[in-house]
Scaffold this active site. Sequence first.
Site, short mmCIF file in Angstrom:
data_model
loop_
_atom_site.label_atom_id
_atom_site.label_comp_id
_atom_site.label_asym_id
_atom_site.label_seq_id
_atom_site.Cartn_x
_atom_site.Cartn_y
_atom_site.Cartn_z
N GLY A 1 -5.34 5.57 1.72
CA GLY A 1 -6.12 6.07 0.49
C GLY A 1 -5.86 5.59 -0.75
N SER A 2 -5.09 4.45 -0.87
CA SER A 2 -4.69 3.67 -2.12
C SER A 2 -5.85 3.28 -2.95
CB SER A 2 -3.67 2.92 -2.15
OG SER A 2 -4.16 1.66 -1.65
N ARG B 1 -13.41 0.61 11.02
CA ARG B 1 -14.41 0.46 12.49
C ARG B 1 -15.45 -0.27 11.72
NH1 ARG B 1 -13.36 4.16 16.52
NH2 ARG B 1 -11.42 5.37 16.04
N HIS C 1 -12.06 -5.98 1.22
CA HIS C 1 -11.42 -6.85 2.25
C HIS C 1 -10.34 -7.52 1.55
CE1 HIS C 1 -10.83 -8.81 5.90
NE2 HIS C 1 -10.80 -9.80 5.47
C1 GAR Z 1 -6.78 -2.55 2.09
O1 GAR Z 1 -6.06 -3.36 1.89
C2 GAR Z 1 -8.43 -2.90 2.37
O2 GAR Z 1 -8.53 -4.01 1.71
C3 GAR Z 1 -8.19 -2.95 3.83
O3 GAR Z 1 -7.40 -2.02 4.33
C4 GAR Z 1 -6.59 -1.31 3.37
C5 GAR Z 1 -6.69 -0.12 3.05
O4 GAR Z 1 -5.69 0.50 2.14
N1 GAR Z 1 -9.47 -3.13 4.63
C6 GAR Z 1 -9.69 -3.88 5.54
O5 GAR Z 1 -8.82 -4.74 6.13
C7 GAR Z 1 -11.06 -3.79 6.34
N2 GAR Z 1 -11.38 -4.90 6.93
P1 GAR Z 1 -5.82 1.97 1.61
O6 GAR Z 1 -5.89 3.05 2.77
O7 GAR Z 1 -4.35 2.04 0.92
O8 GAR Z 1 -6.73 1.68 0.50
#
Ligand code: GAR
Length: 221
Positions: free
Chosen positions: A17-18, A98, A116
Amino acid sequence: MRDQPPFRLGILGSGQGSNFVALAEACARGSIPAQIALVLSDVPDSGILARARERQLPARYLPPGKFRTKLEPEAELAYAQALREAQVDLVALAGFMRVLKGEFLHAFEGRIINIHPSLLPSFPGLEAWKQALAHGVKVTGCTVHFVNAGVDAGPIIGQQAVSVLEDDTPETLHQRIHAAEHDLYPKCVAALARGEIRVEGRLVRWTAPAFPLSGATSKAQ
Ligand code: GAR
């Protein structure tokens, strides 16, 4: 003059969740003119739900159903219903792992965005920073884009570049991409909340003077 009702954000995430925190902090300090109406997760003990609850924001786990990479149709309806009840104007995916399908996309057409961890269209899919390292690119980054029926394929709203260093590991590179995401995502959501984004087919136009979203040098410099 009557005040406009606040722009309402729904946020979906599966992880720590950052990016949600970056959006929540930007809303709290007013740099995004919006309020977070609902946070939903497919992972009951996810960091994103904990971070939202710490901030006293409405946060719910909704079971995803039996599939691993998508929501079951009934689950997808439940997600759409919860977001409709919360009257969200925009659905921001923040590490939601998802793929969203027909009914959901239809319910929020043109109002779902994603972040992304690569410069799309390079490296769609999972662990994009590992894909970038394995490919040997010297520059990668992050992309905010509208969500359509493709995987990481919708019109691009903004991108921020991150250099790949000689001694990068997947962890160090992902860390710097994360930092770029925390800068980029709030700027894109703020522009959407202010109505400063116009979509022309595949192309997204910023109708107000924006910051250099590509990180590229402008002609005027
Ligand atoms: C982030 O790096 C986001 O870009 C990626 O998941 C991470 C979530 O981090 N999303 C994907 O790869 C979607 N295809 P977070 O939970 O710390 O925000």
